[in-house]
Design an enzyme around this catalytic site. Structure first.
Site, PDB file in Angstrom:
ATOM      1  CG  HIS A 122      -1.832  -1.142   1.284  1.00  0.00           C
ATOM      2  ND1 HIS A 122      -1.425  -2.392   1.691  1.00  0.00           N
ATOM      3  CD2 HIS A 122      -3.142  -1.248   0.954  1.00  0.00           C
ATOM      4  CE1 HIS A 122      -2.447  -3.228   1.614  1.00  0.00           C
ATOM      5  NE2 HIS A 122      -3.501  -2.566   1.161  1.00  0.00           N
ATOM      6  CE  LYS A 149      -5.426  -4.436  -1.564  1.00  0.00           C
ATOM      7  NZ  LYS A 149      -5.981  -4.305  -0.224  1.00  0.00           N
TER       8      LYS A 149
END
Ligand code: NAP
Length: 509
Positions: A122, A149
């Site tokens: 992230h 991800k």
């Protein structure tokens, strides 16, 4: 098929259970249980309860503070909770790249066949370059991820294109997400660019990630199940975009006629940069709204002569044969036909002389919508007065059409004759500043008809006060519907389903 995952951020186990059931009833494919949002988590009791009572496959995430989550404890406790989740049958677990190697070394013997490990990274500050994102993908794959991800912050809408590029070139299953309202299309277009899953929130006000759409929006407005590599993309170029109902209208209309397209609100700061970035033939057409209509005209390769005279475009079409960007002004058609019908109280179609001919129309505003109304009214033989907050702009517009200029504040006393027409084409009264109005209520008695281009909200303060003063009104919704018919036709090449579109607008505005 891209899976639709409901991100659940309930703070109690009871609420989380209810949310899991709601996610299923809304049509999600799986749920993400954010353990770090649960207050007073008792892993030995809560985890078996949540996993054994699940209605859908679960992705268990226990995000630590240092990666933007709520968990403040140590990694060994966290790892043991995530390991229990795997043993209890969770279909997916998310682990952050920074902790992945250590965590994976503890689950070598406990990875069931149907289990998938998502390794995530992230960046809450910005979206790195394509090279940096690709390097990140390689690092995530090399630690042993089943699914990659990457979530970054879209500071500008153009950042999202880098996420799409990385997604299409990634050989492993990938989740790519550009967070923030400017990154919305990364969630909506995930199926087009091969995303493994896309996240949605259950409730508009409860989110784990900024800018996330709701599950209902993904499924019922964007028709995400129908989006594929060959789906054509359309959208609204504006700032702000939140208040617009165009996505609802166009997406529902595409679905009604079986057209393979999706329409997305694009929150845009720099129009030329956006158009230069999203050049591919997949991005076929755009509506233009506040404050970009004039700038967008200068980005066109070809401008329709009417739009050129008005000096603003409301629609851009990427021409299929040569990729050239063609600009049109459909506000003009929508506004003038709505005002004409309002004057006559019936359709003006087929009449040789417009009911606007010879009438005095006061146009409040000097931006894109005002230019469309002023130019159109002049074309129809009306006498035009332009009143604007910035007087110099009123003068420029009035001079270009041979009209008279006023300051907006002059409208309180402007009364050269009875039975004038007022057209508000300022942003006054538009959501969220719904108390705005361009003219004091007392001065409305000088008018026969008041038209308000603002359509969100439908009943603006101006229209309410005009009605209370006994003046006929025409809503901006009429203009919106009529320009939307033309826009739909240009986007799809097929006739607009007019009654369906009208019903849809009435239902949602
Ligand atoms: P625009 O080009 O940005 O022009 C905005 C106009 O509003 C300018 O004249 C500006 O005056 C004026 N204005 C903005 N804030 C003001 C304030 N606080 N006080 C006084 N005047 C203010 O925008 P646009 O595209 O013409 O849109 C204008 C309105 O029409 C918007 O509400 C838009 O939603 C609506 N619209 C509706 C439709 C429809 O289909 N119904 C279509 C197009 C537009 P200055 O020159 O002094 O800045």
């Amino acid at each position: 098929m891209t899976l639709v995952c409901a991100a659940l951020v309930a703070t109690t186990v009871e609420e989380m259970e209810k949310d899991m059931a709601r996610a299923k009833s809304l049509g999600a494919d799986l749920v993400e249980i954010r353990l770090d949002f649960l207050h007073h988590l008792q892993p030995d009791i809560d985890l078996p309860r949540l996993i054994s009572n699940r209605h859908l496959p679960v992705l268990v995430t226990f995000r630590p503070n240092w990666e933007g989550g709520q968990y403040q404890g140590d990694d060994s406790t966290r790892f043991s909770v995530l390991r229990s989740a795997i043993e209890l049958g969770a279909e997916y677990v998310d682990i952050e790249l920074k902790a992945a190697e250590k965590f994976i070394s503890t689950i070598v013997d406990t990875r069931p066949d149907n289990f998938k490990l998502i390794v995530s990274s992230h960046n809450y500050e910005f979206t790195p370059s394509c090279d940096e994102l690709s390097e990140l993908v390689v690092r995530i794959q090399s630690v042993g991820a089943d699914i990659v991800k990457i979530a970054t912050k879209a500071v500008d809408i153009c950042d999202v294109t880098r996420m799409f590029q990385v997604m299409v070139h990634c050989h492993a299953p990938v989740i790519g997400l550009a967070m923030s309202e400017r990154g919305l299309m990364s969630s909506v277009l995930s199926p087009k660019f091969g995303g493994y899953l896309t996240f949605g929130k259950l409730d508009a006000e409860k989110e784990s990630t900024p800018g996330q759409p709701t599950i209902a929006e993904l499924l019922d407005i964007y028709n995400i199940r129908k989006i594929g590599a060959d789906t054509k993309v359309f959208g609204l170029i504006a700032n702000p975009v939140k208040q617009s109902k165009s996505a609802i209208l166009h997406n529902k209309s595409f679905k009604a006629v079986g057209f393979n397209g999706v329409y997305v609100p694009f929150l845009i700061d720099d129009v030329p940069k956006f158009l230069d970035t999203y050049l591919s033939p997949d991005f076929l057409g755009f509506s233009c709204s506040l404050p970009h209509k004039v700038t967008a005209l200068h980005c066109c390769d070809i401008v329709d002569p009417i739009a050129l005279s008005i000096g603003a475009v409301s629609t851009l079409i990427r021409r299929a044969n040569d990729g050239k960007l063609v600009g049109y002004n459909m506000d003009y058609i929508g506004a003038i036909s709505a005002i004409e019908d309002g004057i006559k109280g019936s359709s003006a179609k087929g009449d040789a002389i417009s009911p606007l001919a010879g009438r005095l129309i006061v146009v409040a505003g000097a931006g894109g919508a005002a230019k469309a109304v002023a130019y159109g009214a002049k074309e129809k033989g009306a006498r035009v007065v332009v009143a604007n907050r910035t007087y110099e702009r009123a003068v420029r517009l009035a001079n270009s059409i041979g009209g008279q200029a006023l300051r907006l504040s002059d409208l309180a006393t402007f009364h050269p004759e009875e039975g004038m027409i007022l057209a508000n084409a300022t942003a006054l009264g538009m959501y969220p500043n719904v108390d705005g109005t361009p003219i004091p209520k007392e001065a409305l008695r000088f008018y026969n008809l008041v038209f308000d281009a603002v359509y969100a909200p439908r009943a603006t303060r101006l229209l309410r006060e005009a009605q209370e003063s006994g003046v006929s009104i025409v809503s901006g919704v009429e203009m919106f519907i009529r320009q939307a018919f033309s826009q739909f036709q240009h986007f799809t090449g097929i006739n607009a389903p007019e009654s369906f579109m009208r019903e849809t607008v009435m239902k949602y505005t």
